[in-house]
Write a protein that holds these residues in place. Structure first.
Motif, mmCIF file in Angstrom:
data_model
loop_
_atom_site.group_PDB
_atom_site.id
_atom_site.type_symbol
_atom_site.label_atom_id
_atom_site.label_comp_id
_atom_site.label_asym_id
_atom_site.label_seq_id
_atom_site.Cartn_x
_atom_site.Cartn_y
_atom_site.Cartn_z
ATOM 1 N N UNK A 1 60.010 53.018 48.225
ATOM 2 C CA UNK A 1 59.749 51.619 48.572
ATOM 3 C C UNK A 1 60.659 50.662 47.789
ATOM 4 N N UNK A 2 61.409 51.206 46.824
ATOM 5 C CA UNK A 2 62.208 50.365 45.925
ATOM 6 C C UNK A 2 63.234 49.533 46.700
ATOM 7 N N UNK A 3 63.891 50.171 47.667
ATOM 8 C CA UNK A 3 64.980 49.477 48.383
ATOM 9 C C UNK A 3 64.558 49.000 49.765
ATOM 10 N N UNK A 4 63.319 49.241 50.152
ATOM 11 C CA UNK A 4 62.929 48.925 51.531
ATOM 12 C C UNK A 4 61.902 47.806 51.654
ATOM 13 N N UNK A 5 61.437 47.268 50.523
ATOM 14 C CA UNK A 5 60.395 46.237 50.590
ATOM 15 C C UNK A 5 60.797 44.949 49.870
ATOM 16 N N UNK A 6 62.081 44.689 49.818
ATOM 17 C CA UNK A 6 62.563 43.422 49.310
ATOM 18 C C UNK A 6 62.789 43.387 47.807
ATOM 19 N N UNK A 7 63.567 42.399 47.340
ATOM 20 C CA UNK A 7 63.888 42.294 45.915
ATOM 21 C C UNK A 7 62.677 42.008 45.038
ATOM 22 N N UNK A 8 61.684 41.279 45.578
ATOM 23 C CA UNK A 8 60.488 40.984 44.779
ATOM 24 C C UNK A 8 59.746 42.250 44.411
ATOM 25 N N UNK A 9 59.602 43.137 45.367
ATOM 26 C CA UNK A 9 58.916 44.412 45.125
ATOM 27 C C UNK A 9 59.720 45.259 44.129
ATOM 28 N N UNK A 10 61.044 45.295 44.317
ATOM 29 C CA UNK A 10 61.907 46.069 43.402
ATOM 30 C C UNK A 10 61.798 45.526 41.985
ATOM 31 N N UNK A 11 61.749 44.188 41.845
ATOM 32 C CA UNK A 11 61.632 43.575 40.517
ATOM 33 C C UNK A 11 60.308 43.951 39.860
ATOM 34 N N UNK B 1 46.191 42.645 27.267
ATOM 35 C CA UNK B 1 47.175 43.043 28.283
ATOM 36 C C UNK B 1 46.815 44.404 28.872
ATOM 37 N N UNK B 2 46.458 45.362 28.007
ATOM 38 C CA UNK B 2 46.034 46.669 28.519
ATOM 39 C C UNK B 2 44.798 46.530 29.404
ATOM 40 N N UNK B 3 43.898 45.630 29.035
ATOM 41 C CA UNK B 3 42.682 45.436 29.806
ATOM 42 C C UNK B 3 42.924 44.859 31.188
ATOM 43 N N UNK B 4 44.009 44.091 31.333
ATOM 44 C CA UNK B 4 44.304 43.457 32.616
ATOM 45 C C UNK B 4 45.315 44.245 33.458
ATOM 46 N N UNK B 5 45.684 45.441 32.999
ATOM 47 C CA UNK B 5 46.573 46.298 33.791
ATOM 48 C C UNK B 5 46.073 46.528 35.220
ATOM 49 N N UNK B 6 44.744 46.649 35.459
ATOM 50 C CA UNK B 6 44.291 46.876 36.838
ATOM 51 C C UNK B 6 44.715 45.802 37.831
ATOM 52 N N UNK B 7 45.077 44.621 37.343
ATOM 53 C CA UNK B 7 45.548 43.575 38.254
ATOM 54 C C UNK B 7 47.009 43.781 38.635
ATOM 55 N N UNK B 8 47.744 44.556 37.827
ATOM 56 C CA UNK B 8 49.189 44.706 38.062
ATOM 57 C C UNK B 8 49.505 45.833 39.040
ATOM 58 N N UNK B 9 48.870 46.992 38.851
ATOM 59 C CA UNK B 9 49.264 48.159 39.661
ATOM 60 C C UNK B 9 49.086 47.939 41.159
ATOM 61 N N UNK B 10 48.020 47.255 41.644
ATOM 62 C CA UNK B 10 47.925 47.025 43.090
ATOM 63 C C UNK B 10 49.056 46.158 43.648
ATOM 64 N N UNK B 11 49.697 45.357 42.783
ATOM 65 C CA UNK B 11 50.816 44.530 43.245
ATOM 66 C C UNK B 11 52.007 45.378 43.679
ATOM 67 N N UNK B 12 52.043 46.631 43.218
ATOM 68 C CA UNK B 12 53.188 47.498 43.493
ATOM 69 C C UNK B 12 53.041 48.277 44.793
ATOM 70 N N UNK B 13 51.908 48.161 45.466
ATOM 71 C CA UNK B 13 51.764 48.800 46.773
ATOM 72 C C UNK B 13 52.756 48.165 47.751
ATOM 73 N N UNK B 14 53.343 48.933 48.694
ATOM 74 C CA UNK B 14 52.895 50.248 49.165
ATOM 75 C C UNK B 14 53.437 51.446 48.374
ATOM 76 N N UNK B 15 54.050 51.226 47.220
ATOM 77 C CA UNK B 15 54.470 52.369 46.414
ATOM 78 C C UNK B 15 53.248 53.188 46.017
ATOM 79 N N UNK B 16 53.360 54.514 46.123
ATOM 80 C CA UNK B 16 52.266 55.387 45.736
ATOM 81 C C UNK B 16 52.209 55.550 44.228
ATOM 82 N N UNK B 17 51.153 56.188 43.743
ATOM 83 C CA UNK B 17 50.977 56.367 42.298
ATOM 84 C C UNK B 17 52.139 57.127 41.679
ATOM 85 N N UNK B 18 52.654 58.154 42.398
ATOM 86 C CA UNK B 18 53.777 58.940 41.874
ATOM 87 C C UNK B 18 55.035 58.099 41.710
#
Length: 321
Positions: A207-217, A22-39
């Motif tokens: 981006x939490x409230x402006x990019x839809x419920x899927x992004x917020x989830x 799971x830790x090894x596959x983290x790189x596939x998860x973080x890009x899904x959260x764009x356009x949220x920035x790293x912070x």
């Protein structure tokens, strides 16, 4: 009894493989959260990790440790310091992945065992075996080669390696269980993270409230994504030998490295291959040395057991004073 132990080790191995995979596959998860920035991703990870930790503590009913801990300000300060270093590690990792440096983030976790050993020498005053010295020396040469290859210090990798090594060093001093430590560390991070998210919301940059419920989830699930491998690792650590955990730890950066090349198509010039090859050679040295030491330890224990048993029998045969 032996059968039960074998079953526990088998389940522990599966849990360990699951955690590091799971830790090894983290790189596939973080890009899904764009356009949220790293912070913003990091802040959400901190906030929702505490929520998950509290749920897990409630389910397992592990609350008794809190009151004694609150009476130990020095220990609390160390946990706060550990939280600061893990936040640097998390933030750098998310930023590195989302800016196209997946291979370099994997390098950080390959280098981490070498940095940890160096800390053992220079901070804990531990003595190294010749093969460990050789591994550290090869690792230092690898960093020089990679610096030439990148045209600069591989600072993302070094930041990840050093921040996690310092985090591990502090956690060793604290001596708190996995779930408990996770809960307190995220408690330290919660208010600053929540404040940052509220600030982003007030500025209209969240981006939490402006990019839809899927992004917020997906942002909410940062807490679950963080907690699940940690809990699996905690369960594995008490079921399998330390040498097994030591071998499993290389799974995560191997998967990250392969993802960086095969999925994200990052470039690997010859100098980088040479640098990575040197790091892998150092890790092979460490692994062989660790396995040899573990074998000697088991052999010594096997020899000592019958001796201890004879001593106990002798003591029992002696008359009471």
């Amino acid at each position: 009894m032996g059968q039960k132990t074998a079953g526990q080790e088998r389940s522990g191995l599966l849990l360990g493989v699951a955690a590091y995979t799971l830790w090894g596959f983290f790189p596939l998860y973080w890009p899904l959260l764009e356009p949220a920035g790293a912070g913003e991703i990091l802040a959400n990870r901190m906030v929702w990790s505490l929520v998950v930790a509290l749920v897990l503590l409630t389910v397992t009913r592990k609350w008794a440790w809190i009151r004694p801990l609150l009476r130990q300000p020095k220990r609390l300060a160390l946990i706060g310091l550990a939280a600061a270093f893990v936040s640097v590690n998390w933030g750098m990792y998310i930023w590195g992945v989302n800016t196209g440096h997946v291979v370099e983030t994997s390098l950080g976790y390959f280098i981490n065992p070498l940095v940890t050993i160096a800390f053992g020498v220079f901070i804990m005053r531990e003595r190294l075996r010749p093969s460990q010295w050789a591994a550290v020396a090869i690792g230092a040469v690898a960093v020089i080669v990679l610096t030439v290859g990148y045209g600069q210090l591989p600072w993302i990798a070094l930041t990840l390696a050093f921040s996690f090594a310092i985090y591990g060093l502090i956690k060793k001093q604290v001596g708190l269980g996995g779930l408990e430590s996770f809960a307190v560390e995220t408690a330290f991070l919660f208010l600053p993270a929540l404040g940052y998210l509220l600030f982003l919301g007030g500025e209209g940059r969240s981006s939490f409230t402006t990019h839809g419920p899927g992004h917020a989830l997906l942002l909410v699930l940062c807490g679950v994504v963080t907690a699940v491998p940690l809990v699996a690792f905690g369960a594995a650590a008490v079921r399998v030998p330390l040498t097994t955990i030591g071998l499993l730890q290389y799974l995560a950066p191997v998967f990250q490295f392969l993802l960086g090349i095969a999925v994200f198509h990052e470039q690997m010039p010859v100098t980088r291959w040479i640098g990575f090859g040197l790091v892998w050679a150092a890790l092979v040295l460490l692994t062989v040395d660790g396995l040899r030491q573990a074998r000697r330890g088991r052999r010594a224990a096997a020899v000592a057991d019958p001796v201890r048993e004879r001593l106990l029998v002798t003591e029992e045969q002696q008359p009471l004073a």
